[in-house]
Design a protein around this motif. Structure first.
Motif, PDB file in Angstrom:
ATOM      1  N   GLU A   1      27.080  -4.905   5.197  1.00 51.13           N
ATOM      2  CA  GLU A   1      28.283  -5.742   5.263  1.00 51.13           C
ATOM      3  C   GLU A   1      29.571  -4.978   4.942  1.00 51.13           C
ATOM      4  OE1 GLU A   1      28.126  -8.338   6.784  1.00 51.13           O
ATOM      5  OE2 GLU A   1      30.031  -9.326   6.417  1.00 51.13           O
ATOM      6  N   TYR A   2      29.485  -4.024   4.054  1.00 49.46           N
ATOM      7  CA  TYR A   2      30.704  -3.277   3.702  1.00 49.46           C
ATOM      8  C   TYR A   2      30.529  -1.808   4.102  1.00 49.46           C
ATOM      9  CZ  TYR A   2      31.210  -7.624   1.222  1.00 49.46           C
ATOM     10  OH  TYR A   2      31.280  -8.959   0.945  1.00 49.46           O
ATOM     11  N   SER A   3      29.800  -1.611   5.192  1.00 44.51           N
ATOM     12  CA  SER A   3      29.519  -0.238   5.625  1.00 44.51           C
ATOM     13  C   SER A   3      30.422   0.141   6.799  1.00 44.51           C
ATOM     14  CB  SER A   3      28.053  -0.125   6.046  1.00 44.51           C
ATOM     15  OG  SER A   3      27.893  -0.694   7.331  1.00 44.51           O
ATOM     16  N   ARG A   4      30.188   1.343   7.294  1.00 42.27           N
ATOM     17  CA  ARG A   4      31.041   1.864   8.373  1.00 42.27           C
ATOM     18  C   ARG A   4      30.473   1.625   9.766  1.00 42.27           C
ATOM     19  NH1 ARG A   4      28.603   6.791   9.340  1.00 42.27           N
ATOM     20  NH2 ARG A   4      27.130   7.381   7.711  1.00 42.27           N
ATOM     21  N   TRP A   5      29.335   0.940   9.826  1.00 36.81           N
ATOM     22  CA  TRP A   5      28.619   0.880  11.093  1.00 36.81           C
ATOM     23  C   TRP A   5      29.068  -0.221  12.057  1.00 36.81           C
ATOM     24  CZ3 TRP A   5      25.627   4.895  12.372  1.00 36.81           C
ATOM     25  CH2 TRP A   5      25.189   5.727  11.336  1.00 36.81           C
ATOM     26  N   GLY A   6      29.951  -1.081  11.617  1.00 35.19           N
ATOM     27  CA  GLY A   6      30.457  -2.104  12.547  1.00 35.19           C
ATOM     28  C   GLY A   6      29.510  -3.267  12.773  1.00 35.19           C
ATOM     29  N   THR A   7      28.672  -3.537  11.782  1.00 31.26           N
ATOM     30  CA  THR A   7      27.644  -4.570  11.954  1.00 31.26           C
ATOM     31  C   THR A   7      27.756  -5.593  10.828  1.00 31.26           C
ATOM     32  OG1 THR A   7      26.214  -3.117  10.687  1.00 31.26           O
ATOM     33  CG2 THR A   7      26.005  -3.013  13.069  1.00 31.26           C
ATOM     34  N   TYR A   8      28.544  -6.620  11.048  1.00 26.15           N
ATOM     35  CA  TYR A   8      28.862  -7.537   9.940  1.00 26.15           C
ATOM     36  C   TYR A   8      28.481  -8.979  10.277  1.00 26.15           C
ATOM     37  CZ  TYR A   8      31.686  -3.344   9.501  1.00 26.15           C
ATOM     38  OH  TYR A   8      32.079  -2.030   9.476  1.00 26.15           O
ATOM     39  N   HIS A   9      28.258  -9.778   9.213  1.00 28.01           N
ATOM     40  CA  HIS A   9      27.989 -11.211   9.451  1.00 28.01           C
ATOM     41  C   HIS A   9      29.096 -12.114   8.917  1.00 28.01           C
ATOM     42  CE1 HIS A   9      26.826 -11.429   5.229  1.00 28.01           C
ATOM     43  NE2 HIS A   9      25.919 -10.472   5.414  1.00 28.01           N
ATOM     44  N   PHE A  10      29.968 -11.582   8.064  1.00 27.93           N
ATOM     45  CA  PHE A  10      31.138 -12.294   7.558  1.00 27.93           C
ATOM     46  C   PHE A  10      30.811 -13.602   6.855  1.00 27.93           C
ATOM     47  CE2 PHE A  10      32.878  -9.859  11.298  1.00 27.93           C
ATOM     48  CZ  PHE A  10      33.572  -8.915  10.546  1.00 27.93           C
ATOM     49  N   ALA A  11      29.679 -13.668   6.192  1.00 25.74           N
ATOM     50  CA  ALA A  11      29.340 -14.901   5.474  1.00 25.74           C
ATOM     51  C   ALA A  11      30.231 -15.058   4.240  1.00 25.74           C
ATOM     52  CB  ALA A  11      27.875 -14.887   5.068  1.00 25.74           C
ATOM     53  N   ASP A  12      30.800 -16.243   4.066  1.00 30.37           N
ATOM     54  CA  ASP A  12      31.496 -16.556   2.818  1.00 30.37           C
ATOM     55  C   ASP A  12      31.035 -17.940   2.376  1.00 30.37           C
ATOM     56  OD1 ASP A  12      32.862 -18.418   4.381  1.00 30.37           O
ATOM     57  OD2 ASP A  12      34.629 -17.144   4.607  1.00 30.37           O
ATOM     58  N   ARG A  13      31.756 -18.578   1.448  1.00 26.30           N
ATOM     59  CA  ARG A  13      31.227 -19.849   0.951  1.00 26.30           C
ATOM     60  C   ARG A  13      31.332 -20.964   1.990  1.00 26.30           C
ATOM     61  NH1 ARG A  13      35.912 -22.032  -3.183  1.00 26.30           N
ATOM     62  NH2 ARG A  13      37.598 -21.981  -1.648  1.00 26.30           N
ATOM     63  N   ASP A  14      32.191 -20.765   3.009  1.00 30.99           N
ATOM     64  CA  ASP A  14      32.399 -21.833   3.987  1.00 30.99           C
ATOM     65  C   ASP A  14      31.545 -21.702   5.250  1.00 30.99           C
ATOM     66  OD1 ASP A  14      34.416 -23.025   2.419  1.00 30.99           O
ATOM     67  OD2 ASP A  14      35.823 -21.471   3.102  1.00 30.99           O
ATOM     68  N   GLY A  15      31.290 -20.465   5.640  1.00 32.94           N
ATOM     69  CA  GLY A  15      30.572 -20.311   6.908  1.00 32.94           C
ATOM     70  C   GLY A  15      30.249 -18.870   7.202  1.00 32.94           C
ATOM     71  N   MET A  16      29.820 -18.598   8.433  1.00 31.58           N
ATOM     72  CA  MET A  16      29.400 -17.246   8.800  1.00 31.58           C
ATOM     73  C   MET A  16      29.468 -17.032  10.310  1.00 31.58           C
ATOM     74  SD  MET A  16      25.263 -17.711   8.560  1.00 31.58           S
ATOM     75  CE  MET A  16      24.948 -16.006   8.825  1.00 31.58           C
ATOM     76  N   GLY A  17      29.291 -15.780  10.716  1.00 33.57           N
ATOM     77  CA  GLY A  17      29.268 -15.441  12.141  1.00 33.57           C
ATOM     78  C   GLY A  17      30.464 -14.568  12.513  1.00 33.57           C
ATOM     79  N   VAL A  18      30.370 -13.965  13.699  1.00 29.07           N
ATOM     80  CA  VAL A  18      31.401 -13.035  14.153  1.00 29.07           C
ATOM     81  C   VAL A  18      32.226 -13.707  15.252  1.00 29.07           C
ATOM     82  CG1 VAL A  18      31.823 -10.679  14.927  1.00 29.07           C
ATOM     83  CG2 VAL A  18      29.664 -11.232  13.783  1.00 29.07           C
ATOM     84  N   ASP A  19      33.491 -13.814  15.019  1.00 29.89           N
ATOM     85  CA  ASP A  19      34.355 -14.442  16.031  1.00 29.89           C
ATOM     86  C   ASP A  19      34.687 -13.422  17.116  1.00 29.89           C
ATOM     87  OD1 ASP A  19      36.200 -15.727  17.554  1.00 29.89           O
ATOM     88  OD2 ASP A  19      37.450 -16.403  15.875  1.00 29.89           O
TER      89      ASP A  19
END
Ligand code: GCW
Length: 673
Positions: free
Chosen positions: A531-549
């Motif tokens: 999630e906090y890496s350099r590879w460009g592969t994130y899910h962006f989960a927070d307390r409200d929701g998740m997913g890549v826009d």
């Protein structure tokens, strides 16, 4: 080695059915081969092995006209090429008295022979036949990711069968057997070293290794496979005495021309180069401010006089991304780099494009680059090795996934522009095209670690030959040959295979978001691992929701790379298919899916279910204890138990993570930690 595990789908089990036995025995009492080549030698040898094992009899070779089986290359027999069939096609015609296998080439004849042997292994009658077959895809290739030290990148079946301890193996028996397996399913090309070409492997294209590589090439030649090598783009510096590898530099061009000539002195039918350039720290044309057309064309010019090809990978993206940077989207990279270059590549360059825009995840959309370049040869890359799909510990029959990819309609030239047609060269007038896959084999006795993972290698070949074959048909064929003569076994394993990809998806990263795997290893969960890496592969989960826009309006605009109606379908939250929702959209946990469930409840349900389903697989397998040989039974049993532990870990970590993030309880009140 001659165990059931080792022999994969070429078991050639003894035929018990008396009627068939007599029928086959009669046919093989007089066999005539009309042809003289390394491939015909292989045909002869394969028939001798098969007939000995299936019928405990010797093939009755003859040169006379009254042969019961005649095997010929149409040109050797002075008959016209079989009409309507391409060079690799063949016919099998049988009228009860005589059976003829006629290929449009030696290779075609060999494929015809393997077809006949498949029918016999499947216990089919061969008295009345009228078969016409040809491959849909011109290129049906395998990539080995093997290193000279004997390791295999992303290999889960032991070490390399090609190399050990810094040397090419002396005993090449396994290489030959591998060639038999590959050719029995119609594979016609292979690259034998990792696309990450390390220091010593860079010397493969020198006298130090070429004599032995030529030996390997000749083994594969006997089975109709052309040999390719992965090369280091910086070779002129690394092993030559140049100070640059700039593709537009005259001395670099000449260096490659000389190099290629030298390779063809050793291997006259050498296939060409596979190139990973400017990708994950491998050198490439970008270092010289040149683009990928410049880089590949330079190699293409050197190979052209010998009819060699450059297979140029499109896995080019920024692997040093700052996770804070929301404007860069790895999914966009291949299209953004390559699409603008359409029309600039030489006709012997083929772009190799991974099936999805990210990297062989359990679920991804189809890469929008495939088919998007009408004037550039393309082929699609699949991964048989289960890097992200369970390391051949977990069961995952991949053919249904690939079938979905093949049948995806890109609309690139209106309705019906499927991936299947694009890579077969039926949509754009490609000179060369097809399918390539990263192999899943190693020196484990059963080749693939998990014995049932053999089905993925088998299935890749069959699908590359004919992408319209159904997943079930392929599985049944494989089962009948691999576990012959037992209907219960067949049905049980068939059910296991067919349910395995959905099961794996159930306990994996949800709704197409991908990743969430242990970093580097890529087995087991680590939800924030990347999630906090350099590879460009994130899910962006927070307390409200998740997913890549990835929408046009508020996201990265990746959806714009698709043709309509796919573009709108993915861009619009209401029409985006559930299974890819989080690939394309960032949504609240309480967003309702088309299935009627909320995202969070879907996560809980699928993860609990996935684990239960693995228990179901174990139960099914245990029923086979008494009917299967011990080796294969135990191998799969042991794997299933490890799969259970993995599924349990995924279930509990994913559920706990999202419960803690969202604070939303499971409707069914099951245990979440
Ligand atoms: O998915 C990544 C793998 C690397 C691989 C790379 C590629 C050969 O993790 O191991 O390198 O893809 O396809 O080049």
């Amino acid at each position: 080695m001659d165990t059931k595990m080792y022999n994969m789908w070429l078991q050639y089990d003894s035929i018990n059915n008396q009627t068939l036995r007599e029928q086959y025995t009669e046919f093989f009492s007089k066999v005539r081969l009309i042809g003289n080549s390394e491939i015909f030698d292989s045909i002869k040898e394969e028939l001798e092995i098969a007939v000995d094992k299936m019928l405990q009899q010797k093939v009755g070779w003859t040169a006379s006209d009254d042969a019961k089986i005649v095997i010929a290359n149409s040109s050797d027999w002075n008959i016209k090429a079989v009409e309507g069939l391409n060079e690799e096609g063949y016919t099998i015609v049988s009228n009860g008295n005589q059976l003829k296998i006629i290929g449009n080439s030696d290779r075609g004849a060999l494929y015809g022979v393997f077809h006949l042997l498949r029918m016999m292994q499947m216990q089919e009658s061969i008295t009345t036949l009228s078969i016409k077959e040809q491959p849909t895809n011109p290129f049906r290739m395998i990539n080995q990711w093997d290193n000279l030290d004997g390791s295999v990148e992303r290999g889960y079946s032991g070490n390399s069968i090609f190399y050990e301890n810094g040397k090419i193996v002396e005993d090449k028996t396994r290489i030959k057997d591998y060639a038999r397996f590959l050719s029995s399913v119609g594979i016609n090309a292979i690259s034998i070293n990792n696309v990450n070409v390390w220091e010593e492997e860079t010397y493969f294209i020198t006298k130090k290794y070429l004599p032995e590589i030529a030996e390997i090439a000749s083994i594969f030649r006997g089975y109709g496979l052309q040999l390719y090598l992965s090369i280091n783009f910086a070779s002129p510096i690394a092993i030559g005495d140049l100070e640059t590898a700039d593709p537009l530099d005259g001395s670099v061009k000449n260096w490659w021309k000389d190099k290629v000539r030298e390779i063809y002195d050793f291997i006259p039918d050498f296939g060409g180069f596979v190139v990973k350039a400017d990708s994950e720290h491998r050198p490439g044309p970008f270092s010289y401010d040149r683009d990928h057309a410049d880089g590949s064309n330079m190699l293409a010019e050197a190979l052209e006089p010998f009819d060699g090809k450059v297979i140029w990978r499109c896995f080019v993206y920024n692997c040093l991304q700052d996770w804070r940077d929301r404007s860069t989207d790895r999914a966009r990279a291949a299209y953004d780099h390559f699409k603008p270059l359409d029309g600039r590549f030489h006709s012997n360059v083929i772009l190799q494009i991974k099936n999805g825009p990210m990297d062989f995840q359990v679920r991804e959309p189809v890469s929008p680059l495939i088919g998007a370049m009408s004037e550039t040869n393309q082929m699609m890359e699949l991964q048989i090795a289960q890097e992200y799909t369970g390391h051949q510990i977990d069961l995952c029959y991949l053919i249904p996934q690939w079938k979905e990819v093949f049948s995806f309609d890109t609309y690139i030239q209106g309705e019906g522009s499927t991936i299947e047609k694009i890579v077969a060269g039926q949509i754009h007038p490609y000179r060369h095209s097809g399918v390539v896959a990263v192999s899943n084999i190693g020196n484990d006795e059963n080749w693939t670690g998990h014995t049932l993972a053999q089905a993925n290698l088998y299935g890749f070949g069959r699908l590359a030959w004919n992408p319209s074959l159904e997943s079930e048909t392929i599985a049944k064929e494989w089962l009948k040959q691999t576990f012959p003569q037992n209907n219960d076994v067949e049905q049980t394993i068939l059910d296991m295979l067919m349910s395995s990809w959905p099961i794996y998806e159930n306990y994996n990263a949800p709704l197409g978001v991908g990743w969430m795997v242990t970093t580097h290893l890529h087995y087991g969960p680590s939800i924030d691992g990347y999630e906090y890496s350099r590879w460009g592969t994130y899910h962006f989960a927070d307390r409200d929701g998740m997913g890549v826009d990835r929408t046009k309006e508020t996201g990265t605009g990746y959806t714009e790379q698709y043709e309509e109606p796919n573009r709108s379908m993915y861009n619009n939250l209401d029409t985006c298919p559930d299974e890819l929702l989080l690939f394309f959209h960032h949504v609240p946990y309480k967003h309702t899916l088309k299935s009627g469930k909320t995202v969070i409840q879907h996560i809980y349900d699928t993860h609990f279910e996935g684990y239960e389903q693995v228990l179901g697989l174990q139960k099914k397998w245990d029923q086979l204890e008494r009917v299967l040989d011990e080796e294969r039974f135990n191998n799969v049993k042991e794997r299933l138990e490890r799969q259970r532990l993995n599924a349990r870990e995924w279930r509990d970590q994913i559920n706990t993570y999202f419960y803690r993030k969202s604070g939303i309880a499971d409707e069914k009140n099951r245990t979440i930690y």
